[in-house]
Design an enzyme around this catalytic site. Sequence first.
Site: not given
Ligand SMILES: Cc1ncc(C[n+]2csc(CCOP(=O)(O)OP(=O)(O)O)c2C)c(N)n1
Lengths: 202, 598
Positions: B74, B136-137, B186, B501
């Site tokens: 979802e 439930f749910q 529902k 990042m």
């Molecule tokens: C749902 C979520 N969890 C954690 C983060 C923290 N976060 C920001 S950038 C990143 C790394 C992203 O890695 P990737 O998808 O491989 O992209 P890259 O930076 O390597 O291009 C993380 C863990 C986030 N923004 N969103």
Amino acid sequence: MLHTFVALVEDKPGVLTRVASLFRRLNINIVSLTVGHSERLGVSRMTIVCDASPTAGHRIAASLYKLENVLQVDDIGQLSHVARELALIKVAATPQTRSQVFELAEVFRARIVDLAPESLMIEITGVESKIEGLIQVLNENGDRILEISRTGRMVMRRGQHTSKVLEAMRVPGMETAEDLKAEESAEAPSDELMAEETGLRE
Amino acid sequence: MGTAKKGHSHSTQTGGAAKAPATGGTRLTGAEILWATLEGEGVDVVFGYPGGAILPAYDALRKFPIRHVLVRHEQGASHMADGYARASGKVGVAIATSGPGATNLVTGIATAMLDSVPMVCITGQVSSKVLGTDAFQEVDITGITLPLTKHNYLVTRAEEVAPVLRQAFMVARSGRPGPVLVDITKDAQQGSAEFNFVAAEPKPHRPHPMLKTESAATVQAAELIRSAKKPVILAGHGIIQSAAYAQVRTLAERMKIPVASTLLGLGAFPASHPLSLGMMGMHGEAWVNHAIQQSDLLIACGMRFDDRVTGSLATYAPNAKKIHMEVDPAEINKNVKADVALIGDLKEVLEALLPHLAPRADNGESAWLREIEASKGEVAVRDIKNLPDSGHLYAAHVMHDLWRATDGKAIVVTDVGQHQMWEAQYYKHDEPRTLITSGGLGTMGFALPAAIGAKIACPEKEVWVVAGDGGFQMTAAELSTAAQEDLDLKIAVVNNGYLGMVRQWQEFFYEKNYEASPLRSPDFVKLAEAHGIRGVAVHKRSEVLPAVAEARSHKGPFVINFQVEKEDSVYPMIPAGSALHEMIRRPNNPLVETAQDK
Ligand SMILES: Cc1ncc(C[n+]2csc(CCOP(=O)(O)OP(=O)(O)O)c2C)c(N)n1
Ligand SMILES: [Mg+2]
């Protein structure tokens, strides 16, 4: 700094949560919040007192207006208004020690609304400082306070008040800044009433 | 089960009502009213996932000309509705069952909320008779989403379905747009009521009472603009929301004001326009932030001075007066004190302002533009995209080549991380709604589902996903949705083997302690193939353009796994909370050949 807002809101389930949730989100502590019916069917009136930075008033009012159920917000600020709070105070008192408390209550224009063999209940209405004054004096006198219930502040602007304007315009939340300004200048402060709430403290 | 009246019993009336929702008075079930109302609101596609509490609605769906896209989670439904809305400007619709279905929508709702995207989420709820019993749910989804939606509703009677849904659409669209959730029990779906689309029309939306610009403020703003020596326009998402493109352009061109964009403002002002500076903020080019810091007047158009664009507020544009044009009064003076606030729909605000501005006769402004141009030169030389092919594949190369190959005309939907910033730096967006990205919430996993929504909204447009290896895996299950819907969607995975990042922050601020940022991934080409989707891997720069060309000529979904340099970083970077001029520049990385090295 304390800010006071009067908000007219739809009388529906969950509206109080929405308002309270907003303050939580803004990380602002609500000092007191009173809710009750207003003069209009289906519309509740809240008085919200909160502790926030001096410049926060605009943002709080603007954010309150973003809630769908909020019809009207009035940031009371320094505008001339009447503020009241009601408190019930239960004090330990025997038939022998009662008369002292009676005297105090009279000075504060409070009423005794219940008497029991070991306690009595005082009802007091006024600005917060008046209520706090009574509590302080009771404490200083060595009276044992058993329970306190306070409503929190209720506020109404003096003279022609905001919700009347709304009603006249019959459009909720559509009041304009000009209307407010016009009202302000038309207000007449009432010193007589001010004197009444002065009590012992001042 | 079994007690409820089946939706089928009304199928005869439904046909007529569904075709002409605007005509009044037909008795329908709540479930039928749901679809008939959506149809009346102009909805032709919803993104959803069925389950017990929403089954009555699903049962009635076949009677209505509404396409249902079955997602795989979802979260995908809410992101798809979001991507659909961002690409088209229309309200996106997601639908899910109660409990886990509803909670799975939440990340997507928060994403839409933070970026002001109009969306209506419909959730099934347990019967009103058992509300509050931990049935439930059962989950209190209106409670959960209260701070994440513009507004939400709990509907417990069939009579309320049409008016509440219509109001939800109005709220989602009005003022500063945002997501709205409608939770329908529902029994409200199973019960029946008179359906009258017209009668269910909501009262006109109360405009925000503080939405008012004094004409004095407009005059004052015009005065500031006329007398500014170093003005900069800050172009935000609000330009797109309000479709104020022409007005912003007129302002910039008439007064010769350079334009810096927020991440969500990219595309609102053409990147190729001579007055366009590019993206501002944490990963903005040096000259953009330099111009802002030197400016004597910032003209903020539909942006909210987010911390990612201001850096330290204490040192932000210290010599600049600020004109803040904004639709949400709560944004005024929130982060940056405005000298003049013009509150209202941006297009209207600008239309009131422009008549006060005659084109500049003096040449004062060109000194300013020259100053900015001069500051560009020195940094542009070292720009990685200008470097010769050294055998290393950099994400910047990929973005640059993708931009060239698609003529800058594709809708690019990015995920969150380094690749998102590289895309913003190297893919030049000339058209609004061609960059779709999660700015405010920064939601990894956004790109693929949002791109599915965007492609469905704009089937005639070329749509590219640009995702990291990390974020792609968060919602990669939606590949299956793309395959089932046979979407002509192109997917670029920028694979650096890291949560890049995060690794970059660890490199800069945590002594290269790469804790939990190295990441192993499946073979994305094989993963694509397992979905019946064609995929190729790219390791060298010379392979980029051919792979992109193959993807573009292929009909149907296509995955490219770009195996890029593992430990590259996004430059420049302003550390969080630092001043805009305290940026980290690209070092002389031995891995990176520079133009001078040749
Ligand atoms: C749902 C979520 N969890 C954690 C983060 C923290 N976060 C920001 S950038 C990143 C790394 C992203 O890695 P990737 O998808 O491989 O992209 P890259 O930076 O390597 O291009 C993380 C863990 C986030 N923004 N969103
Ligand atoms: Mg990565």
